[in-house]
Structure formats: structure tokens, C-alpha cells
Design an enzyme around this catalytic site. Structure first.
Site, PDB file in Angstrom:
ATOM      1  N   MET A  81      13.494  23.645 111.527  1.00  0.00           N
ATOM      2  CA  MET A  81      14.761  24.653 111.809  1.00  0.00           C
ATOM      3  C   MET A  81      15.651  24.342 110.917  1.00  0.00           C
ATOM      4  SD  MET A  81      14.738  24.892 115.884  1.00  0.00           S
ATOM      5  CE  MET A  81      15.559  23.352 116.363  1.00  0.00           C
ATOM      6  N   TYR A 105      17.936  22.192 107.948  1.00  0.00           N
ATOM      7  CA  TYR A 105      18.978  21.151 107.825  1.00  0.00           C
ATOM      8  C   TYR A 105      18.082  19.919 107.572  1.00  0.00           C
ATOM      9  CZ  TYR A 105      23.779  19.070 107.519  1.00  0.00           C
ATOM     10  OH  TYR A 105      24.907  18.473 107.643  1.00  0.00           O
ATOM     11  N   LEU A 106      17.317  20.028 106.451  1.00  0.00           N
ATOM     12  CA  LEU A 106      16.127  18.979 106.269  1.00  0.00           C
ATOM     13  C   LEU A 106      16.689  17.717 106.002  1.00  0.00           C
ATOM     14  CD1 LEU A 106      13.900  21.660 104.449  1.00  0.00           C
ATOM     15  CD2 LEU A 106      13.974  21.155 106.697  1.00  0.00           C
ATOM     16  N   GLU A 109      14.875  13.359 105.541  1.00  0.00           N
ATOM     17  CA  GLU A 109      13.670  12.772 105.126  1.00  0.00           C
ATOM     18  C   GLU A 109      12.389  12.615 105.856  1.00  0.00           C
ATOM     19  OE1 GLU A 109      16.577  11.386 104.754  1.00  0.00           O
ATOM     20  OE2 GLU A 109      16.754  10.130 102.786  1.00  0.00           O
ATOM     21  N   GLY A 110      12.750  12.971 107.013  1.00  0.00           N
ATOM     22  CA  GLY A 110      11.385  13.301 108.099  1.00  0.00           C
ATOM     23  C   GLY A 110      10.733  14.530 107.783  1.00  0.00           C
ATOM     24  N   HIS A 111      11.709  15.577 107.740  1.00  0.00           N
ATOM     25  CA  HIS A 111      10.789  16.782 107.000  1.00  0.00           C
ATOM     26  C   HIS A 111      10.211  16.716 105.942  1.00  0.00           C
ATOM     27  CE1 HIS A 111      14.363  18.426 109.622  1.00  0.00           C
ATOM     28  NE2 HIS A 111      13.730  19.133 110.192  1.00  0.00           N
ATOM     29  N   GLY A 127       5.853  16.488 113.325  1.00  0.00           N
ATOM     30  CA  GLY A 127       6.047  14.897 113.389  1.00  0.00           C
ATOM     31  C   GLY A 127       6.014  14.530 114.782  1.00  0.00           C
ATOM     32  N   GLU A 128       5.467  13.209 114.637  1.00  0.00           N
ATOM     33  CA  GLU A 128       5.431  12.654 116.017  1.00  0.00           C
ATOM     34  C   GLU A 128       6.600  12.259 116.713  1.00  0.00           C
ATOM     35  OE1 GLU A 128       3.028   9.050 114.901  1.00  0.00           O
ATOM     36  OE2 GLU A 128       1.435  10.207 114.667  1.00  0.00           O
ATOM     37  N   ILE A 166       9.986   9.342 110.973  1.00  0.00           N
ATOM     38  CA  ILE A 166      11.004   8.584 109.864  1.00  0.00           C
ATOM     39  C   ILE A 166      12.305   8.047 110.517  1.00  0.00           C
ATOM     40  CG2 ILE A 166      11.824   8.750 107.508  1.00  0.00           C
ATOM     41  CD1 ILE A 166       8.928   8.946 107.647  1.00  0.00           C
TER      42      ILE A 166
HETATM   43  P1  AMP Z   1      12.869  20.392 113.551  1.00  0.00           P
HETATM   44  O1  AMP Z   1      13.553  21.032 112.155  1.00  0.00           O
HETATM   45  O2  AMP Z   1      13.597  19.245 114.274  1.00  0.00           O
HETATM   46  O3  AMP Z   1      12.358  21.852 114.480  1.00  0.00           O
HETATM   47  O4  AMP Z   1      11.534  19.705 113.091  1.00  0.00           O
HETATM   48  C1  AMP Z   1      10.494  20.319 112.198  1.00  0.00           C
HETATM   49  C2  AMP Z   1       9.351  19.123 112.168  1.00  0.00           C
HETATM   50  O5  AMP Z   1       9.895  18.090 111.417  1.00  0.00           O
HETATM   51  C3  AMP Z   1       8.794  18.950 113.419  1.00  0.00           C
HETATM   52  O6  AMP Z   1       7.396  18.915 113.301  1.00  0.00           O
HETATM   53  C4  AMP Z   1       9.489  17.506 113.726  1.00  0.00           C
HETATM   54  O7  AMP Z   1       8.610  16.838 114.661  1.00  0.00           O
HETATM   55  C5  AMP Z   1       9.524  17.144 112.501  1.00  0.00           C
HETATM   56  N1  AMP Z   1      10.408  15.895 112.321  1.00  0.00           N
HETATM   57  C6  AMP Z   1      11.828  15.847 112.669  1.00  0.00           C
HETATM   58  N2  AMP Z   1      12.398  14.768 112.590  1.00  0.00           N
HETATM   59  C7  AMP Z   1      11.490  13.905 112.146  1.00  0.00           C
HETATM   60  C8  AMP Z   1      11.441  12.555 111.997  1.00  0.00           C
HETATM   61  N3  AMP Z   1      12.497  11.605 111.864  1.00  0.00           N
HETATM   62  N4  AMP Z   1      10.190  12.069 111.448  1.00  0.00           N
HETATM   63  C9  AMP Z   1       9.054  12.668 111.590  1.00  0.00           C
HETATM   64  N5  AMP Z   1       9.103  13.944 111.421  1.00  0.00           N
HETATM   65  C10 AMP Z   1      10.098  14.721 111.915  1.00  0.00           C
END
Ligand code: AMP
Length: 284
Positions: free
Chosen positions: A32, A34-35, A37-39, A149-150, A178
Site C-alpha cells: 500500500m 509509504y515503503l 525497510e520491511g517492504h 511479510g510475516e 523487519i
Molecule cells: P502494506 O503496505 O502494509 O500492505 O504491506 C505490504 C507488504 O509488506 C505485506 O506483505 C506486509 O506484511 C509487508 N510488511 C509490512 N511491514 C513489514 C515489516 N515490518 N516486516 C516485513 N514485512 C512487512
């Protein structure tokens, strides 16, 4: 910039078609935006494992409840594009809502069972929105592998179930959570937090790590671990617990005795500023 940003389904399909003619494998990371380090960790894994990588950036209205943060969800396409480019992604799909949901849209994907607990309970309709948009995105991008992501552990389980049940032709890869150096799980929503609330939110990861330690040291009574985590989170007056649960990681059903593959998941409203989730998985 090597990464290209496109906004239409037709452009994505044309790009993928050209890659397929060249025999290239396609990795996909739905987000979604606003990327952080997790993304980035998902994108880098995809870049390492596939010839080309597509990232989608779409704040999907269908997965937000009427009282949730759809309007205020943070957005920064310029910074996101830089991050994707530096991580080695090839294409960003950034559609308008009208490109994804045309007039008369009326088809939905529901995964039952796994969505009866945790965020499925506290966010009615959320997973229907997620599964519907992810199915659409899979049909548009037709990836070989998609990365999740988990951090959103229930979402990962639901997507895997959906892909198996509906014979979708791709592999789902889960990636570890992350965290910030101080333990807070990285999230686009962390940007909502005032400095004070951000500091107090550290109690969330601290509390679940404490719960994990209890299990590692032999505690098998789920209720005791849950209570200890709740008591710990409640030491901060700013934290309002949505849920603290220990479930079977395969069924997402509550368990009383801790054994097998378990997921301990929490959702907390931090001072009314953001709803934060965190979890750990364990094999006992
Ligand atoms: P989002 O943009 O929040 O919908 O997340 C997109 C993807 O990034 C999803 O698969 C999330 O699980 C993953 N994600 C978000 N935050 C983290 C994080 N801190 N560590 C690992 N993956 C993440």
C-alpha cells in the site's frame, strides 16, 4: 531511474507479456506504499529470486472499514519510487481506485475459517478486501512468486490458503518481520505516532518477546502467557489492547495448550493515533 511507474492494467499486462516472450520469471510484491525497510526486504528477496520484479502500490479502499484510516493513510510516491529503484524493482503498478474497481464491480473472494479470529474478527470485511484485490493483482501481474511479510501473519496464512484452494498458479513466499533497532515492528502507520506514543509503543514488542521467553522457558498454558503479555502492555496508559491471542499457526484457532506451530499475535491502539500489530511464530 530504471524502475518504471505505470497506472493502467493494460500497461502491466503488456510489460509482463514482453518479459514472458524473453523467458523471464516474474516476482511480485503487493503493497500500500509509504515503503520502509520491511517492504524493501520483500522487494530485495524478489529481485534475488526472479528475473524481474513488479511492486504494486495501491491503498485498497475495499480492505478498510468505514471508521478506519483510508483517507489519512500516508502516501509518498516519489520516495517509494526511489526505494523500489534502489532495491532493483523493474515496474511499479500504481493504479487509481477507478482502474481497479470499475462501475458495476461485484465479484469478491472470501476465505472462510482462517479469517474468523484475530484481525478477521476485529476488522470485519478486511480479508475479503485483501483477498479480492490480491486476486485481481495476481491476475494482472501473473507472477511466478509473490512476497508477503510475516508482520501480517494472518494475511500470509489466508493468502496461502486462497492460492491453494483456488489453484492459483504461483508460489507464496513469507518473509520475516523487519523491526526498528529498538524492536518496534516497522509499519507505514508508525508515521502517525507522536514521539511520546512512539516511545510508549515499544511496550508492544517488549511484551511479546517476554511472552516468547516464557514459552521458551517451558510455559505451556496459553492463558498465562496471554495474561502476562496483556498485563505488560497495560503498564502503559496510552496502549489500548484490541486483542492478544495465541492460535494454532495453521488454523488460526485459539489454543489452550501451547504445542506445535503457534502464532502469538497482538493488536493495540496506541493513544488513538494508530492501530499497531505485532506477532511471533514458534514451533514448540
Ligand atoms: P502494506 O503496505 O502494509 O500492505 O504491506 C505490504 C507488504 O509488506 C505485506 O506483505 C506486509 O506484511 C509487508 N510488511 C509490512 N511491514 C513489514 C515489516 N515490518 N516486516 C516485513 N514485512 C512487512
Amino acid at each position: 531511474m530504471n524502475v518504471k511507474v505505470v497506472t493502467t492494467v493494460a500497461e502491466v499486462k503488456a510489460a509482463v507479456k514482453a518479459w514472458r516472450i524473453e523467458g523471464k520469471t516474474v516476482g511480485f510484491v503487493p503493497t500500500m506504499g509509504y515503503l520502509h525497510e520491511g517492504h524493501e526486504s520483500l522487494i530485495k528477496k524478489s529481485v534475488a529470486e526472479n528475473d524481474v520484479t513488479v511492486v504494486s502500490i495501491f491503498v485498497n479502499p475495499m480492505q478498510f472499514g468505514p471508521k478506519e484510516d483510508l483517507a489519512s493513510y500516508p502516501r509518498d510516491l516519489e520516495a517509494d519510487t526511489k526505494l523500489c529503484n534502489n532495491a532493483g524493482a523493474n515496474l511499479i503498478f500504481h493504479p487509481e481506485t477507478s482502474e481497479m474497481y470499475q462501475d458495476g464491480f461485484s465479484s469478491y473472494v472470501d476465505v472462510n475459517g482462517l479469517t474468523n479470529s484475530l484481525c478477521g474478527l476485529s476488522r470485519p470485511g478486511h480479508f475479503r478486501g485483501v483477498c479480492t484485490v490480491v486476486t485481481k493483482l495476481f491476475n494482472i501481474v501473473t507472477p511466478d512468486k509473490a512476497y508477503f511479510g510475516e508482520k501480517d501473519a494472518q494475511q500470509l496464512a489466508v493468502i496461502k490458503r486462497m492460492v491453494t484452494d483456488l489453484n492459483m498458479n504461483l508460489e507464496i513466499i513469507g518473509c520475516p518481520i523487519i523491526r526498528e533497532d529498538d524492536g518496534l515492528a516497522k509499519s507505514s502507520r508508525n508515521t502517525y505516532l507522536s514521539p511520546n506514543t512512539r516511545q510508549e509503543s515499544l511496550i508492544i514488542s517488549k511484551s511479546i518477546f517476554m511472552g516468547k521467553k516464557m514459552i521458551e522457558e517451558g510455559e505451556r498454558d496459553a492463558a498465562k502467557v496471554i495474561q502476562a503479555i496483556k498485563d505488560s502492555i497495560n503498564t502503559s496508559k496510552l496502549m489500548d489492547i484490541d486483542y492478544v491471542e495465541i492460535v494454532d499457526a495453521n488454523t488460526m484457532e485459539s489454543i489452550t495448550e501451547i504445542k506445535g506451530e503457534i502464532l502469538c499475535a497482538v493488536a493495540v491502539r496506541a493513544n488513538g493515533e494508530a492501530r499497531l500489530i505485532d506477532n511471533f511464530m514458534m514451533s514448540v
